[in-house]
Write an enzyme that holds these catalytic residues in place. Structure first.
Site, PDB file in Angstrom:
ATOM      1  N   ASP A   1       6.132 -19.423 -16.283  1.00 17.94           N
ATOM      2  CA  ASP A   1       5.522 -18.299 -17.001  1.00 17.94           C
ATOM      3  C   ASP A   1       5.397 -18.631 -18.486  1.00 17.94           C
ATOM      4  O   ASP A   1       4.682 -17.950 -19.208  1.00 17.94           O
ATOM      5  CB  ASP A   1       6.357 -17.034 -16.817  1.00 17.94           C
ATOM      6  CG  ASP A   1       5.657 -15.803 -17.352  1.00 17.94           C
ATOM      7  OD1 ASP A   1       4.507 -15.554 -16.939  1.00 17.94           O
ATOM      8  OD2 ASP A   1       6.243 -15.087 -18.187  1.00 17.94           O
TER       9      ASP A   1
ATOM     10  N   ARG B   1      11.645 -19.992 -22.632  1.00 25.86           N
ATOM     11  CA  ARG B   1      10.711 -20.503 -23.629  1.00 25.86           C
ATOM     12  C   ARG B   1      10.287 -21.901 -23.213  1.00 25.86           C
ATOM     13  O   ARG B   1      11.091 -22.685 -22.689  1.00 25.86           O
ATOM     14  CB  ARG B   1      11.353 -20.541 -25.020  1.00 25.86           C
ATOM     15  CG  ARG B   1      11.570 -19.174 -25.643  1.00 25.86           C
ATOM     16  CD  ARG B   1      10.256 -18.512 -26.026  1.00 25.86           C
ATOM     17  NE  ARG B   1      10.448 -17.243 -26.713  1.00 25.86           N
ATOM     18  CZ  ARG B   1      10.471 -16.054 -26.116  1.00 25.86           C
ATOM     19  NH1 ARG B   1      10.337 -15.995 -24.785  1.00 25.86           N
ATOM     20  NH2 ARG B   1      10.624 -14.959 -26.815  1.00 25.86           N
TER      21      ARG B   1
ATOM     22  N   HIS C   1       2.461 -15.798 -19.195  1.00 30.80           N
ATOM     23  CA  HIS C   1       3.499 -15.129 -19.988  1.00 30.80           C
ATOM     24  C   HIS C   1       3.553 -13.629 -19.654  1.00 30.80           C
ATOM     25  O   HIS C   1       3.503 -12.766 -20.540  1.00 30.80           O
ATOM     26  CB  HIS C   1       3.246 -15.331 -21.485  1.00 30.80           C
ATOM     27  CG  HIS C   1       4.489 -15.234 -22.317  1.00 30.80           C
ATOM     28  ND1 HIS C   1       4.840 -16.171 -23.252  1.00 30.80           N
ATOM     29  CD2 HIS C   1       5.472 -14.299 -22.356  1.00 30.80           C
ATOM     30  CE1 HIS C   1       5.977 -15.828 -23.834  1.00 30.80           C
ATOM     31  NE2 HIS C   1       6.385 -14.693 -23.300  1.00 30.80           N
ATOM     32  N   ILE C   2       3.678 -13.334 -18.370  1.00 30.38           N
ATOM     33  CA  ILE C   2       3.654 -11.939 -17.910  1.00 30.38           C
ATOM     34  C   ILE C   2       5.011 -11.426 -17.437  1.00 30.38           C
ATOM     35  O   ILE C   2       5.127 -10.260 -17.063  1.00 30.38           O
ATOM     36  CB  ILE C   2       2.636 -11.739 -16.770  1.00 30.38           C
ATOM     37  CG1 ILE C   2       2.977 -12.651 -15.572  1.00 30.38           C
ATOM     38  CG2 ILE C   2       1.219 -11.986 -17.258  1.00 30.38           C
ATOM     39  CD1 ILE C   2       2.227 -12.295 -14.314  1.00 30.38           C
TER      40      ILE C   2
ATOM     41  N   ARG D   1      20.966 -12.117 -21.458  1.00 30.67           N
ATOM     42  CA  ARG D   1      20.738 -10.801 -20.863  1.00 30.67           C
ATOM     43  C   ARG D   1      19.926 -10.926 -19.590  1.00 30.67           C
ATOM     44  O   ARG D   1      20.219 -10.299 -18.573  1.00 30.67           O
ATOM     45  CB  ARG D   1      20.017  -9.881 -21.853  1.00 30.67           C
ATOM     46  CG  ARG D   1      20.837  -9.445 -23.056  1.00 30.67           C
ATOM     47  CD  ARG D   1      20.020  -8.495 -23.913  1.00 30.67           C
ATOM     48  NE  ARG D   1      20.738  -8.058 -25.102  1.00 30.67           N
ATOM     49  CZ  ARG D   1      20.722  -8.708 -26.253  1.00 30.67           C
ATOM     50  NH1 ARG D   1      20.010  -9.820 -26.363  1.00 30.67           N
ATOM     51  NH2 ARG D   1      21.386  -8.252 -27.297  1.00 30.67           N
ATOM     52  N   ILE D   2      18.885 -11.745 -19.651  1.00 32.88           N
ATOM     53  CA  ILE D   2      18.029 -11.920 -18.475  1.00 32.88           C
ATOM     54  C   ILE D   2      18.792 -12.637 -17.379  1.00 32.88           C
ATOM     55  O   ILE D   2      18.729 -12.252 -16.205  1.00 32.88           O
ATOM     56  CB  ILE D   2      16.755 -12.686 -18.855  1.00 32.88           C
ATOM     57  CG1 ILE D   2      15.926 -11.867 -19.850  1.00 32.88           C
ATOM     58  CG2 ILE D   2      15.933 -13.015 -17.613  1.00 32.88           C
ATOM     59  CD1 ILE D   2      14.814 -12.639 -20.516  1.00 32.88           C
TER      60      ILE D   2
ATOM     61  N   GLU E   1       1.783 -23.365 -25.559  1.00 30.62           N
ATOM     62  CA  GLU E   1       1.418 -22.160 -24.818  1.00 30.62           C
ATOM     63  C   GLU E   1       0.177 -21.534 -25.422  1.00 30.62           C
ATOM     64  O   GLU E   1       0.208 -21.145 -26.599  1.00 30.62           O
ATOM     65  CB  GLU E   1       2.587 -21.166 -24.848  1.00 30.62           C
ATOM     66  CG  GLU E   1       2.424 -20.021 -23.900  1.00 30.62           C
ATOM     67  CD  GLU E   1       3.678 -19.166 -23.806  1.00 30.62           C
ATOM     68  OE1 GLU E   1       4.008 -18.712 -22.694  1.00 30.62           O
ATOM     69  OE2 GLU E   1       4.324 -18.941 -24.858  1.00 30.62           O
TER      70      GLU E   1
ATOM     71  N   ASP F   1      26.462 -22.440 -18.435  1.00 28.29           N
ATOM     72  CA  ASP F   1      26.398 -21.855 -19.776  1.00 28.29           C
ATOM     73  C   ASP F   1      27.638 -22.305 -20.527  1.00 28.29           C
ATOM     74  O   ASP F   1      28.754 -21.934 -20.157  1.00 28.29           O
ATOM     75  CB  ASP F   1      26.337 -20.330 -19.723  1.00 28.29           C
ATOM     76  CG  ASP F   1      26.022 -19.715 -21.087  1.00 28.29           C
ATOM     77  OD1 ASP F   1      26.647 -20.142 -22.085  1.00 28.29           O
ATOM     78  OD2 ASP F   1      25.178 -18.811 -21.165  1.00 28.29           O
TER      79      ASP F   1
END
Length: 336
Positions: free
Chosen positions: A270, A247, A294-295, A166-167, A275, A186
């Site tokens: 990010d 991730r 992680h923003i 989706r992103i 983490e 992909d």
């Protein structure tokens, strides 16, 4: 799909409720469901909560929602829908639980937009050489007006996207107005589908070797763990930029650290693995690394978009229309 004015309940950490559901959204919820707009449960163990579960038809869940175990589902025999205001619902229910809840919906599509926006900004800033030039300007406390900067700019730059999630797909949309060459890797997307998305299909080695900027958007699965390892990083051209907003587990941190310490590559991270990174990690201080905490996903006023998604899903269900963001169990094996 639901009877008029179903019984509903919030299940999440209470601190998130005001941002996810400000007063106007809670008013919309109370217009279509019997829900206490101030009651939020963060565990299902008390007798009082078990009493509520016995009649609840809709759970509106979010970060901090307890696992919907088979025992919890047994206590909620009338449950018809779980509307999740977060992204991933992969671990919200046990495998057997998916057969027990007719509708599970997620706000993953809503959360994809701020991540794609963050990534777009970073792509353009990295292509313009902003971070290195900022540091040089800060160190010199001046610059020569009219001096042309070499080896920067976004005209014709190649951006490689790993994962048509989706992103990833939202990022492709946001990149279209710019004079960029966008490649996609992909394994689940055919060449024709990639062309329909307006991007150039590529194998992973080709994408890594040919991109100025590589942006990671694949889900975290056993197959994608350390997808970007030492061998993959070695394929990237000198000076290339790696962006990870997916991730941390997709990138071999040790191998990436070696490349970044050498100065050969740049990175915008990010997410990391672990983490957060340990305090002695050199990545905090390297000039060719930008770390953010992680923003990229929804924060602040962006949480309202997640709540709005759940409200609109409930409005659809109570008017007899199908949900827009239903999660299908068969797709979970390759979802985030």
């Amino acid at each position: 799909m639901l009877e008029r004015r179903p019984s509903a309940l919030f299940a999440m950490e209470a601190q998130h409720l005001p941002l996810l559901f400000p007063p106007d959204l809670r008013e919309r919820l109370t217009a279509v469901a019997d829900i206490d707009p101030e009651l939020v449960v963060s565990n299902f163990s008390s007798d009082h909560v078990r009493s509520l579960l016995s009649t609840v038809e809709v759970l509106i869940t979010g970060w901090g929602c307890p696992h919907l175990s088979l025992e919890v589902l047994d206590a909620a025999p009338r449950l018809r829908a779980v509307l999740h205001t977060g992204g991933s619902v992969k671990h919200l229910l046990p495998p057997e639980g998916w057969q027990r809840v007719p509708v599970v919906s997620s706000a993953a599509a809503a959360n994809a937009l701020p991540v794609a926006e963050y990534t777009l900004g970073m792509v353009l800033l990295a292509g313009k050489g902003v971070f290195a030039l900022r540091d040089a300007f800060r160190a010199r406390r001046g610059f020569t007006l009219g001096e042309v900067q070499q080896n920067v700019g976004n005209f014709g730059r190649t951006v490689g996207i790993i994962g048509a999630s989706r992103i990833g797909r939202r990022l492709m949309e946001l990149l279209r107005p710019f004079d960029l060459d966008v490649a996609l890797y992909d394994p689940y997307v055919t060449e024709a589908e990639a062309r329909a998305l307006g991007v150039r299909p590529a194998g992973l080695p080709e994408l890594l070797a040919g991109s100025d900027i590589v942006s990671v958007h694949a889900p975290a699965t056993p197959e994608t763990t350390h997808l970007i390892d030492a061998a993959a990083l070695a394929l990237m051209r000198d000076g290339a930029v790696l962006i990870n907003t997916s991730r941390g587990s997709l990138v071999d941190t040790r191998a990436l650290t070696a490349e970044l310490v050498s100065g050969r590559l740049e990175a915008i991270l990010d997410v990391t693995d672990p983490e957060p990174l340990p305090g002695d990690s050199p990545l905090y201080d390297l000039p060719n690394v930008l770390l953010t905490p992680h923003i990229a996903g929804s924060h602040g006023n962006e949480l309202r978009r997640l709540g709005l998604t759940a409200v609109e899903e409930l409005e659809r269900l109570t008017s007899g229309r199908p949900p827009l963001h239903r999660v299908h169990p068969a797709e979970l094996h390759r979802a985030a």
